[in-house]
Design an enzyme around this catalytic site. Sequence first.
Site, PDB file in Angstrom:
ATOM      1  N   SER A  45     -15.418  -4.492 -53.628  1.00  0.00           N
ATOM      2  CA  SER A  45     -14.585  -3.301 -53.805  1.00  0.00           C
ATOM      3  C   SER A  45     -13.168  -3.543 -53.308  1.00  0.00           C
ATOM      4  CB  SER A  45     -15.162  -2.078 -53.087  1.00  0.00           C
ATOM      5  OG  SER A  45     -14.220  -1.022 -53.033  1.00  0.00           O
TER       6      SER A  45
ATOM      7  N   TYR B 161     -17.744   3.430 -45.918  1.00  0.00           N
ATOM      8  CA  TYR B 161     -17.650   2.585 -47.115  1.00  0.00           C
ATOM      9  C   TYR B 161     -16.726   1.395 -46.859  1.00  0.00           C
ATOM     10  CZ  TYR B 161     -17.119   1.345 -52.048  1.00  0.00           C
ATOM     11  OH  TYR B 161     -17.110   0.676 -53.256  1.00  0.00           O
TER      12      TYR B 161
END
Length: 249
Positions: free
Chosen positions: A141, A154
């Site tokens: 990511s 996250y």
Amino acid sequence: MAKIAIITGSGSGIGRAAALALLKNGYKVVLAGRRKDALEETASMAGNNAPNALAVPTDVTKRESIQALFARTKEAFGRLDLVFNNAGGGAPPVPLEDLPYETWLSVVAANLTGPFLCTQEAIKIMKAQKPMGGRIINNGSISAHAPRPFSVAYTSTKHAITGLTKSTSLDCRPYDIACGQIDIGNAVTPMTERMTKGVLQPNGTTIPEPRMDVEAVAQAIVYMDSLPLDANVQFMTVMATKMPFVGRG
């Protein structure tokens, strides 16, 4: 001989797109995810290649479920060539100090501990098979480089994935196992639907962000695994060209 791949989180989004691209390129693909119906839907979307897809319902937050996934793969195909550690999720955007402890633990379990356990099981198969070796690709990511506001769980796990990638790449050299990471920004999936309406920026404003076709990510996975095992894409970033990532916030 067809390559054998395991894709976690292949019931939707990036995992589904990657699985379909690999099936189209002649792979036999083990579809792993929590919902059997979603995995079967992914397989049905493969058309004539559907017989090469094996749906194995899997919860990557549970060690026993991961072990069963890899045992089923070995039983069905006898070897393993590629693992895409893709499954994961985030937490609601709340101030860091207000994030519930239980939510933190659930994100760490899905985004970090799950890929670690999958990597362990993959190595056990790949180093024992003949010919030895294989490839592991981790979904990192954009958050592996820079956080969004209110994304501590996250972002922390995606930074940790970079450490997992580097350690795996180093420790697996003797076994011809290559490990790389793909960092993805704003692909068109249900997970990024909110970005069309506007997402919070570091300066406090809320603006819509551009997204890219998820097929661009799928083709990147195909390319990364097209290389011989003596070559490796260590890190790749695939992002919507105009998303506000490069430059000042």
